[in-house]
Write a protein that holds these residues in place. Structure first.
Motif, PDB file in Angstrom:
ATOM      1  N   ILE A  67      -3.425  10.829  -1.686  1.00 23.00           N
ATOM      2  CA  ILE A  67      -3.775   9.776  -2.638  1.00 23.00           C
ATOM      3  C   ILE A  67      -3.270   8.452  -2.072  1.00 23.00           C
ATOM      4  O   ILE A  67      -2.111   8.348  -1.658  1.00 23.00           O
ATOM      5  N   GLU A  68      -4.133   7.444  -2.051  1.00 22.21           N
ATOM      6  CA  GLU A  68      -3.771   6.132  -1.519  1.00 22.21           C
ATOM      7  C   GLU A  68      -4.130   5.051  -2.522  1.00 22.21           C
ATOM      8  O   GLU A  68      -5.225   5.066  -3.103  1.00 22.21           O
ATOM      9  N   ASP A  69      -3.216   4.098  -2.711  1.00 17.76           N
ATOM     10  CA  ASP A  69      -3.464   3.020  -3.658  1.00 17.76           C
ATOM     11  C   ASP A  69      -2.812   1.748  -3.142  1.00 17.76           C
ATOM     12  O   ASP A  69      -1.754   1.788  -2.506  1.00 17.76           O
ATOM     13  N   TYR A  92       0.752   5.601   0.207  1.00 17.37           N
ATOM     14  CA  TYR A  92       0.000   6.826   0.458  1.00 17.37           C
ATOM     15  C   TYR A  92       0.946   8.012   0.321  1.00 17.37           C
ATOM     16  O   TYR A  92       2.031   8.020   0.898  1.00 17.37           O
ATOM     17  N   ASN A 100       0.842  -1.195   0.000  1.00 18.69           N
ATOM     18  CA  ASN A 100       0.000   0.000   0.000  1.00 18.69           C
ATOM     19  C   ASN A 100       0.879   1.247   0.000  1.00 18.69           C
ATOM     20  O   ASN A 100       1.906   1.299   0.687  1.00 18.69           O
ATOM     21  N   ARG A 115     -14.359   8.412  -2.307  1.00 20.70           N
ATOM     22  CA  ARG A 115     -15.051   7.122  -2.159  1.00 20.70           C
ATOM     23  C   ARG A 115     -16.390   7.374  -1.470  1.00 20.70           C
ATOM     24  O   ARG A 115     -16.483   7.438  -0.241  1.00 20.70           O
ATOM     25  N   GLY A 123      -6.226   1.453  -0.490  1.00 24.86           N
ATOM     26  CA  GLY A 123      -6.709   2.602  -1.235  1.00 24.86           C
ATOM     27  C   GLY A 123      -7.407   2.313  -2.533  1.00 24.86           C
ATOM     28  O   GLY A 123      -8.197   3.127  -3.000  1.00 24.86           O
ATOM     29  N   GLY A 124      -7.126   1.186  -3.177  1.00 30.34           N
ATOM     30  CA  GLY A 124      -7.698   0.923  -4.487  1.00 30.34           C
ATOM     31  C   GLY A 124      -9.196   0.659  -4.441  1.00 30.34           C
ATOM     32  O   GLY A 124      -9.703   0.045  -3.504  1.00 30.34           O
ATOM     33  N   ARG A 173      -9.051   2.190  -9.204  1.00 36.60           N
ATOM     34  CA  ARG A 173      -8.646   3.575  -9.071  1.00 36.60           C
ATOM     35  C   ARG A 173      -8.163   3.859  -7.659  1.00 36.60           C
ATOM     36  O   ARG A 173      -8.657   3.275  -6.697  1.00 36.60           O
ATOM     37  N   ALA A 174      -7.206   4.770  -7.530  1.00 32.22           N
ATOM     38  CA  ALA A 174      -6.698   5.152  -6.222  1.00 32.22           C
ATOM     39  C   ALA A 174      -7.741   5.970  -5.468  1.00 32.22           C
ATOM     40  O   ALA A 174      -8.624   6.590  -6.060  1.00 32.22           O
ATOM     41  N   LYS A 175      -7.658   5.955  -4.159  1.00 30.96           N
ATOM     42  CA  LYS A 175      -8.542   6.759  -3.314  1.00 30.96           C
ATOM     43  C   LYS A 175      -7.934   8.145  -3.085  1.00 30.96           C
ATOM     44  O   LYS A 175      -6.742   8.266  -2.816  1.00 30.96           O
ATOM     45  N   HIS A 176      -8.750   9.172  -3.167  1.00 29.77           N
ATOM     46  CA  HIS A 176      -8.322  10.539  -2.874  1.00 29.77           C
ATOM     47  C   HIS A 176      -9.038  11.019  -1.614  1.00 29.77           C
ATOM     48  O   HIS A 176     -10.224  10.740  -1.421  1.00 29.77           O
TER      49      HIS A 176
END
Length: 242
Positions: free
Chosen positions: A185-187, A163, A161, A223, A191-192, A196-199
């Motif tokens: 931004i987290e992926d 961030y 992960n 999200r 986060g995914g 797509r990554a989470k903002h």
């Protein structure tokens, strides 16, 4: 059961304990007394909703968050931070332990280390992460860029992960009020979402009074929909350092 990282990044504000000694006397004392080899600081915070990287980990309910940090004059430190969380596989406590190093290099402030996230009674969720940040003053305010990386671990689904985030604070002159904002931004494991990554983002203000810091902050993420714990919310906070 959570599918996101369970860590509160930063309390809404940390108040300095105000002594009755006049400011000029404190400055003179600081200039003549050597810096202690070991220093300890304590903080107690209360938040109306424990949000970590935009997502509520307390089901939009109040959380109490004590912490202690022991710092060596070299810049090395160890910290313990705790909070109540929503039920997590039979456990509702989070304990985070950090080992790091903070140092100023010219106008830059460096902070790096490792952190362990522990859930007593639900050890299947324990995991580790490395972090680093670099901050500097911009006019009267400060800006910080940070990053965190959790390598692949069984307890986070065998994935890694990442961030990355940027945050800033702006004090308003002689008024004990400061504005703050952040974007991240987290992926990866946490986060995914649908590839797509989470903002996440926030903006708010902190007010210092009589040794306490009161804060109000709006926190939101990209999200939304069925996951109401990631929807936008206004979070109130109160903290004090000793």
């Amino acid at each position: 059961m959570f599918s996101t990282s369970m860590r509160f990044a930063t309390l809404a504000g940390i108040a300095a304990f105000h002594l009755s000694t006049p400011a000029f006397a404190q400055d003179a004392t600081a200039a003549t007394e050597p810096k202690p080899t070991i220093d300890a600081s304590f903080n107690l915070g209360i938040v109306s909703d424990y949000r970590f990287r935009g997502v509520s980990l307390s089901n939009d309910k109040l959380a109490v968050q004590p912490s202690v940090t022991i710092t060596h004059k070299s810049g090395a430190y160890v910290a313990l931070w705790g909070s109540n969380i929503a039920d997590n596989g039979g456990d509702n406590i989070e304990l985070d332990t950090s080992l790091g190093y903070a140092h100023d290099i010219g106008a830059l402030s460096l902070d790096a280390g490792v952190i362990g996230y522990f859930y007593p009674g639900a050890s299947g969720y324990n995991y580790g992460e490395g972090y680093a940040s670099l901050g500097t003053k911009v006019g009267p305010g400060t800006v910080k860029v940070s990053a965190a990386y959790a390598p692949k671990q069984d307890n986070i689904g065998g994935a890694d992960n990442v961030y990355v985030g940027v945050s800033g604070t702006l004090p308003l002159g002689a008024v004990p009020l400061s504005l703050n904002a952040s974007f991240g931004i987290e992926d990866g494991a946490f986060g995914g979402l649908n590839g797509r990554a989470k903002h996440d983002w926030s903006f708010g203000a902190d007010f210092d009074i009589e040794g306490f810091t009161a804060g109000i902050k709006y926190i939101d993420t990209a999200r939304t929909g069925n996951n109401t714990l990631a929807n936008g919310n206004i979070v109130f906070s109160l903290s004090r350092s000793f």
